[in-house]
Design an enzyme around this catalytic site. Structure first.
Site, mmCIF file in Angstrom:
data_model
loop_
_atom_site.group_PDB
_atom_site.id
_atom_site.type_symbol
_atom_site.label_atom_id
_atom_site.label_comp_id
_atom_site.label_asym_id
_atom_site.label_seq_id
_atom_site.Cartn_x
_atom_site.Cartn_y
_atom_site.Cartn_z
ATOM 1 C CG ASP A 128 -1.983 1.074 1.170
ATOM 2 O OD1 ASP A 128 -2.377 1.459 0.060
ATOM 3 O OD2 ASP A 128 -2.412 1.530 2.239
ATOM 4 C CG ASN A 144 -8.073 -1.968 -4.445
ATOM 5 O OD1 ASN A 144 -7.151 -2.769 -4.259
ATOM 6 N ND2 ASN A 144 -8.298 -0.978 -3.590
HETATM 7 C C1 IPE Z 1 -5.358 -2.531 0.405
HETATM 8 O O1 IPE Z 1 -5.061 -1.198 0.203
HETATM 9 C C2 IPE Z 1 -5.380 -3.258 -0.904
HETATM 10 C C3 IPE Z 1 -4.097 -3.388 -1.579
HETATM 11 C C4 IPE Z 1 -2.956 -2.948 -1.166
HETATM 12 C C5 IPE Z 1 -4.149 -4.104 -2.808
HETATM 13 P P1 IPE Z 1 -6.206 -0.097 0.033
HETATM 14 O O2 IPE Z 1 -5.507 1.188 -0.214
HETATM 15 O O3 IPE Z 1 -7.193 -0.535 -0.961
HETATM 16 O O4 IPE Z 1 -6.896 -0.135 1.480
HETATM 17 P P2 IPE Z 1 -7.625 1.017 2.287
HETATM 18 O O5 IPE Z 1 -8.581 1.684 1.334
HETATM 19 O O6 IPE Z 1 -6.567 1.953 2.739
HETATM 20 O O7 IPE Z 1 -8.274 0.306 3.425
HETATM 21 C C1 IPE Z 2 -1.881 0.173 -3.149
HETATM 22 O O1 IPE Z 2 -1.618 1.531 -3.225
HETATM 23 C C2 IPE Z 2 -2.198 -0.427 -4.488
HETATM 24 C C3 IPE Z 2 -3.597 -0.812 -4.641
HETATM 25 C C4 IPE Z 2 -4.518 -0.718 -3.715
HETATM 26 C C5 IPE Z 2 -3.982 -1.334 -5.933
HETATM 27 P P1 IPE Z 2 -2.758 2.625 -3.200
HETATM 28 O O2 IPE Z 2 -3.150 2.907 -4.599
HETATM 29 O O3 IPE Z 2 -3.865 2.222 -2.292
HETATM 30 O O4 IPE Z 2 -1.972 3.847 -2.603
HETATM 31 P P2 IPE Z 2 -2.545 4.948 -1.623
HETATM 32 O O5 IPE Z 2 -3.060 4.224 -0.412
HETATM 33 O O6 IPE Z 2 -3.611 5.665 -2.366
HETATM 34 O O7 IPE Z 2 -1.361 5.799 -1.321
HETATM 35 MG MG MG Z 3 -4.115 2.513 -0.288
#
Ligand code: IPE
Ligand code: IPE
Ligand code: MG
Length: 238
Positions: free
Chosen positions: A18, A66
């Site tokens: 993340d 997502n």
């Molecule tokens: C969790 O991260 C999913 C992945 C890293 C694939 P998210 O960014 O989707 O989670 P939240 O929204 O912070 O809970």
């Molecule tokens: C994790 O990074 C990747 C996925 C969830 C696909 P994020 O895209 O959630 O990154 P932040 O949390 O917005 O920084």
């Molecule tokens: Mg994220």
């Protein structure tokens, strides 16, 4: 001295990859540039895990939640998955890594589903290291899909509901045959697990780190393992 020579490494490490979006935002780049950088980090960390002797690495790449993101971002992530799966297929004989996909693949494009299946089948014989890639994965969804499979076995007369044990139920999960992760790492500073491996991580040590995934270094992984070793795992005992 390398970390692996100092202390034993966990057999199974799971990572919530993340922070890609924030990494890109900080640099004034589009979110998909963050996902690309995050994919490079995955490649580096997978190599590092391999070299220090981790047997199972499970990574959260795309959650069932997502899909709420923009069409542009989702298709960017799917494009990256396709690129890296093709690379994994091409370099398989060199890397000797077993690839497994966790999640409900049926919602992915037919092409991506086919690539996942091919990579899983062709890497099945590699037993040293296994990477479990969680794509369209949600822990609750995994449990519901497992419950449906078990119910179907009951309906077919192959099983009886009363005989179900925790160990049996695990055989219906995406992670069937994979030991539970000793260590779950979440970079990015968020203090939650976001529907990642709720069944399997019931007794895992959780390490939250204030670093965005694209910036995550081999040294960060070693630090998480050192933190894991400082924990006292009691499993309900004293
Ligand atoms: C969790 O991260 C999913 C992945 C890293 C694939 P998210 O960014 O989707 O989670 P939240 O929204 O912070 O809970
Ligand atoms: C994790 O990074 C990747 C996925 C969830 C696909 P994020 O895209 O959630 O990154 P932040 O949390 O917005 O920084
Ligand atoms: Mg994220």
């Amino acid at each position: 001295m390398a970390l692996s020579e100092k202390i034993s490494v966990p057999r199974h490490i799971a990572i919530i990859m993340d922070g890609n979006g924030r990494w890109a935002k900080k640099r004034g780049l589009p979110r998909n540039a963050g996902h690309k950088a995050g994919a490079e980090t995955f490649r580096r960390i997978a190599d590092h895990c391999n070299s220090i002797g981790v047997k199972y690495l499970t990574v959260y790449a795309f959650s069932t939640e997502n899909w709420k993101r923009s069409e542009e971002e989702v298709s960017g992530i799917m494009g990256l998955l396709e690129y890296y799966l093709k690379e994994a297929l091409r370099d398989m004989e060199k890397n000797h890594i077993r690839f497994c996909a966790f999640g409900d693949l049926s919602r992915l494009s037919p092409k991506l589903q086919q690539l996942c299946r091919q990579t899983m089948e062709r890497s099945r014989a590699f037993t040293d290291v296994q990477v479990n890639f969680c794509i369209n994965y949600g822990g609750r969804d995994e449990i519901v899909r497992a419950a449906k499979r078990f119910a179907a076995a009951v309906a077919a007369g192959e099983r009886t509901a009363d005989s179900l044990t925790e160990a049996d139920f695990e055989t219906y999960l995406d992670s069937a045959g994979v030991p539970d992760p000793e260590l779950v790492i979440r970079p990015s500073g968020e203090l939650r697990t976001s529907n990642f491996l709720p069944w399997q991580s019931a007794y895992s040590e959780l390490v939250f780190m204030d670093v965005l995934w694209p910036d995550f270094t081999n040294d960060d992984l070693d630090k998480a393992i050192e933190e894991y070793h400082r924990r006292n795992r009691r499993f309900g005992g004293v």
